[in-house]
Write a protein that holds these residues in place. Sequence first.
Motif, short mmCIF file in Angstrom:
data_model
loop_
_atom_site.label_atom_id
_atom_site.label_comp_id
_atom_site.label_asym_id
_atom_site.label_seq_id
_atom_site.Cartn_x
_atom_site.Cartn_y
_atom_site.Cartn_z
N UNK A 1 0.80 6.44 1.75
CA UNK A 1 1.12 5.97 3.10
C UNK A 1 -0.05 5.19 3.70
N UNK A 2 -1.27 5.68 3.44
CA UNK A 2 -2.45 4.96 3.94
C UNK A 2 -2.57 3.59 3.27
N UNK A 3 -2.33 3.54 1.95
CA UNK A 3 -2.37 2.25 1.26
C UNK A 3 -1.30 1.31 1.80
N UNK A 4 -0.13 1.84 2.12
CA UNK A 4 0.94 1.02 2.68
C UNK A 4 0.54 0.45 4.03
N UNK A 5 -0.09 1.25 4.85
CA UNK A 5 -0.56 0.78 6.16
C UNK A 5 -1.62 -0.31 5.97
#
Length: 142
Positions: free
Chosen positions: A57-61
């Motif tokens: 999720x952090x990489x997606x953000x």
Amino acid sequence: MYIVFLIYLIILSAIDARKREFSMFFCIAGFLLAVICLWSRPDKEWLSILFGLIPGAMLLIVAVLTEEKIGIGDAVVALLIGLAYPFEKVFVAVMVAFLGAFLVSLVLIVLKKAGRKTQMAFVPFLTMGVLCAMIGDKVLYV
């Protein structure tokens, strides 16, 4: 089942390294494999599953905020890894992936084979991280 998912990651790594993109078919196939891995896990603690999704999720953000300096496909693969494997393995896999990418980038920059803006496939590093997490677990607890 983890081995089947690892084989999926190896195939996806080869595609990502060659084409630097992969189709939605591979994402859907990976999602189905990740769900099967999730249901075959003996520890179905929802908090652990939620924590396993955080790196992806952090990489997606970051991918969205940086206009895909890190590809959305890489973030999706990290999410799939977070769904398939326990949180501890996901954490190790992502840390190893970033460390490996950093070291390869550093060597390429020192050798003047790449610059700051050179792009490279990240899925192979995620796959290497998963492999290290799986092997490390076996080596440490034998």
